[in-house]
Design a protein around this motif. Structure first.
Motif, PDB file in Angstrom:
ATOM      1  N   LYS A   1       0.847  -1.192   0.000  1.00 32.28           N
ATOM      2  CA  LYS A   1       0.000   0.000   0.000  1.00 32.28           C
ATOM      3  C   LYS A   1       0.880   1.239   0.000  1.00 32.28           C
ATOM      4  N   THR A   2       0.425   2.275  -0.661  1.00 30.54           N
ATOM      5  CA  THR A   2       1.149   3.541  -0.644  1.00 30.54           C
ATOM      6  C   THR A   2       1.000   4.185   0.732  1.00 30.54           C
ATOM      7  N   SER A   3       1.968   4.976   1.096  1.00 27.93           N
ATOM      8  CA  SER A   3       1.935   5.648   2.395  1.00 27.93           C
ATOM      9  C   SER A   3       2.632   6.989   2.267  1.00 27.93           C
ATOM     10  N   ALA A   4       2.311   7.880   3.186  1.00 29.12           N
ATOM     11  CA  ALA A   4       2.915   9.208   3.183  1.00 29.12           C
ATOM     12  C   ALA A   4       3.930   9.313   4.309  1.00 29.12           C
ATOM     13  N   CYS A   5       5.061   9.907   4.011  1.00 32.76           N
ATOM     14  CA  CYS A   5       6.104  10.106   5.017  1.00 32.76           C
ATOM     15  C   CYS A   5       6.969  11.287   4.585  1.00 32.76           C
ATOM     16  N   PRO A   6       7.247  12.224   5.494  1.00 32.03           N
ATOM     17  CA  PRO A   6       8.090  13.368   5.131  1.00 32.03           C
ATOM     18  C   PRO A   6       9.491  12.966   4.675  1.00 32.03           C
ATOM     19  N   LEU A   7       9.919  11.738   4.992  1.00 34.46           N
ATOM     20  CA  LEU A   7      11.270  11.290   4.624  1.00 34.46           C
ATOM     21  C   LEU A   7      11.344  10.722   3.215  1.00 34.46           C
ATOM     22  N   HIS A   8      10.194  10.552   2.546  1.00 33.28           N
ATOM     23  CA  HIS A   8      10.198  10.007   1.192  1.00 33.28           C
ATOM     24  C   HIS A   8      11.007  10.904   0.252  1.00 33.28           C
ATOM     25  N   ILE A   9      11.946  10.307  -0.479  1.00 33.86           N
ATOM     26  CA  ILE A   9      12.567  11.019  -1.591  1.00 33.86           C
ATOM     27  C   ILE A   9      11.619  10.955  -2.786  1.00 33.86           C
ATOM     28  N   LEU A  10      11.156   9.750  -3.086  1.00 38.11           N
ATOM     29  CA  LEU A  10      10.130   9.545  -4.106  1.00 38.11           C
ATOM     30  C   LEU A  10       8.802   9.280  -3.406  1.00 38.11           C
TER      31      LEU A  10
END
Length: 687
Positions: free
Chosen positions: A423-432
């Protein structure tokens, strides 16, 4: 602010929703909502985006029930108000640093012998509240000077220095029934107005208090992703060439390369967006019907012809039904599309029937720091409360054969299948962003595969994978969101780190299943084991003994901050001695647990990172599995007490014993078992 006796919100929720928006209300106080206990659906429907509610369901019978709808930027919480037989009362606190209080009252018509005394007792208890507004339907004709009960009530309010602001009839049949009282607050522009959805008028008024205005729009910095972003990114992605097999180096090169492409094809832009999300089911047809309602309302106010009033009420009923139908259609489509996704299905249904969980109130970096300090101090306090001098229960170390000494590299097709299932998730650390990560995986897959396999072979976890952002999540909707203790820390991790954890979890789980390492009576976080299997087993055992004429005693144990207090050194010992890990596989877990960092960040506010010295990351893939393995010795303690049955679900422990009525002495065995568990826990969470 506005006060309205509905009665019943069930058949007019969307009209009330429109009333809040059209009048731009900060507060709507409702009496006679007719809400049943734990039935929040109508109140959820009437709350526009950016609003929440607090409710006081009616006790029993017909009528009654109170609710307050308020803007989210105005922090409100229920406070203790006592119970009174002659009237219903809901008391809320507004604000934190310089609060004021609102009391919503409904006095049903009927005998009034005890009301004045009980209301006097309530007013006496509010002396300590320096600023108070009391609103409600009192069913008292305060406009009638010949009504002795009304005059006595007015004298009572005067004796406590309250000012009453409503004049003129507030009911279609006359008399002033709905009242607004203030103490040390200034109310103005008080205006009773017929809003055509109740036999009571709606009382609109302004209350002069210091409060930050709601933002009309908010500034958001983000990348604008569209349908062509994935193809443009894939076309621009050229896998960086490197002969280095160090996981950290490969991760840094991959992140820098992805970041440079993103900055070129979709740079970060700052834009203003509405402060609240639009209602997704409000379509053009509803807007047209709403305009028609406004047109007929203006015509009725101009002509005062009864036929125009009847037309307006018919249109309002049609509008309410049309909005309900559009909302039903919207959620029906969501449910249909989520048949294969239980989590989305559950969240969708929960949003319809359950109040939304308040988010942590973070308005500055200092608030982030306070949350971070609270989470760290909580773990330290739990650990310090365990006496290091206490004797832990000695258990012989098992001679477990080695079941896994290294992780096998994965193939690209296997990794692709795993990523597509996530599943997709949101995180401030994502580069992509995770959605772009999945869409462009055909191009970036080989690079990701190199990082994953380098980590598996070397037994080292890249430092980037061990950074987490903590999102405070309210444990229960009934808890006070102004208290840090009401929240649990949920870790948000980079999407690529979850891919690595999924690969490791799959290989570790296969080894655990093959060698039957799990506790047979552990239902949490295992395939084909759930709350259902736990309930079935425990309830079946208890019912079977009950049928045999036995007595049963059930003890429920829950560990405080269980996931957050896991000792890393002891966990590695469990993996080595009780599970059978060695070699690079054990080194990988040592690397996974060491030098982990986390910070608290919400919206634009972010506090510097701190070390995670204890515990497994909540929100991670491996965290729950590692916790189950951490508790493996517990099964040897529990199974050593013959006659005591047990079942585990994560950190919840159910102990139960059954015996004949004349065998009460067997309860001593349960006491001994509890003592052994307590003694072992001292050593299990303290090294």
């Amino acid at each position: 602010m506005a006060l309205l006796n509905t009665p019943s919100v069930n058949n007019k929720s969307f009209l009330l929703n429109d009333l809040i928006l059209s009048k731009n209300l900060d507060f709507l106080f409702l009496t006679e909502v007719w809400q049943q206990t734990s039935d929040y659906s109508a109140l959820i429907e009437l709350c526009p985006s950016g609003y929440s509610f607090l409710s006081q369901p009616r006790g029993s019978g017909r009528g009654g029930g109170l609710a307050v709808v308020f803007r989210d930027h105005l922090p409100c919480s229920s406070t203790t108000s006592g119970h009174f037989a002659s009237f219903e009362l809901q008391l809320i606190k507004v604000g934190r640093k310089d609060p004021f209080y609102c009391a919503v009252v409904y006095r049903p018509p009927g005998p009034n012998s005890s009301f004045l005394q009980e209301f006097s007792d309530f007013l006496s208890s509010t002396v300590k509240l320096s600023r108070l507004v009391i609103v409600g339907d009192f069913n008292i004709h305060v406009d009638d000077p010949s009504d002795h009960f009304a005059m006595n009530f007015s004298s009572l309010m005067d004796s406590f220095s309250f000012t009453q602001h409503v004049s003129g009839p507030t009911h279609t049949r006359g008399h002033t029934l709905d009242l607004v009282f203030t103490l040390s607050l200034n109310a103005d522009s008080v205006c009773p107005e017929d809003v055509y959805i109740s036999d009571h008028h709606c009382i609109f008024f302004n209350l002069s208090v210091s409060a930050s205005p709601p933002p009309a729009r908010r500034m958001v910095s983000s990348r604008f992703l569209n349908e062509s972003t994935a193809s443009n990114f894939s076309a621009a992605f050229d896998p960086p060439c490197s002969s280095d097999n160090d996981p950290d180096s490969l991760t840094s090169q991959f992140n820098e390369h992805c970041l440079s492409i993103l900055d070129n094809i979709c740079p970060v832009r700052t834009r203003s967006v509405p402060a609240v999300n639009p209602t997704p089911w409000f379509n053009d047809s509803l807007r047209s019907l709403k305009r028609q309602c406004r047109k007929i309302e203006r015509l009725w106010k101009k002509t005062h012809l009864h036929v125009h009033l009847l037309h307006l009420k018919d249109l309002l009923t049609s509008f309410n039904s049309a909005v309900r139908d559009a909302r039903v259609s919207y959620f029906s489509n969501l449910v249909s599309q989520s048949k294969g996704n239980p989590k989305v299905l559950f969240n969708t249904i929960s949003s319809i029937v359950s109040p939304a969980s308040p988010t942590a109130s973070i308005h500055s970096v200092a608030d982030c720091e306070n949350f971070l300090s609270f989470f760290v101090d909580k773990v330290n306090k739990v650990r310090s409360s365990i006496s290091p001098s206490a004797l832990s229960l000695p258990l012989p170390t098992p001679t477990r054969p080695i079941i896994l000494d290294s992780f096998a590299p994965v193939s690209l097709p296997e990794l692709t299948k795993l990523v597509n299932s996530m599943k997709t998730s949101a995180c401030p650390l994502h580069i992509l962003p995770s959605s772009l990560f999945k869409s462009a995986f055909q191009s970036i897959g080989p690079s990701v595969l190199s990082i994953i396999n380098a980590s598996l072979v070397s037994g080292q976890v890249p430092a980037y994978f061990k950074n987490a952002v903590i999102h405070p999540l309210l444990k229960k909707t009934s808890l006070d969101p102004s208290l840090h203790s009401s929240f649990r820390p949920i870790s948000k991790l980079p999407f690529i780190s979850k891919i690595l954890e999924k690969v490791v979890a799959k290989q570790l789980t296969a080894a655990l299943d093959e060698h039957n390492i799990y506790d047979s009576f552990q239902s949490g976080f295992r395939r084909a084991h759930s709350t259902e299997t736990a309930l079935l087993r425990v309830s079946n055992d208890l019912l079977t003994h009950s049928d045999a004429g036995d007595c049963s005693v059930l003890v429920l144990l829950d560990l405080t901050a269980a996931f957050d207090t896991v000792d890393h050194h002891l966990l590695l010992e469990r993996l080595r001695d009780w599970v059978g890990l060695s070699g690079s596989a054990l080194e990988w877990f040592s690397s996974y647990l060491s030098e982990r960092l986390f910070s608290v960040a919400i919206s634009k506010f972010w506090f510097s990172t701190t070390s995670l010295t204890h515990g497994v990351p909540q929100g991670s893939v491996l965290g729950p599995l590692l916790f189950l393995l951490y508790l493996l010795p517990l099964q040897h303690i529990l199974s050593s007490f013959k006659g005591i049955s047990y079942h585990l679900y994560a950190d919840d422990i159910q102990l139960y014993i059954s015996f004949k009525p004349h065998e009460m002495s067997k309860l001593q065995l349960l006491h001994s078992c509890l003592d052994s568990i307590r003694t072992w826990m001292v050593g299990a969470f303290f090294s």
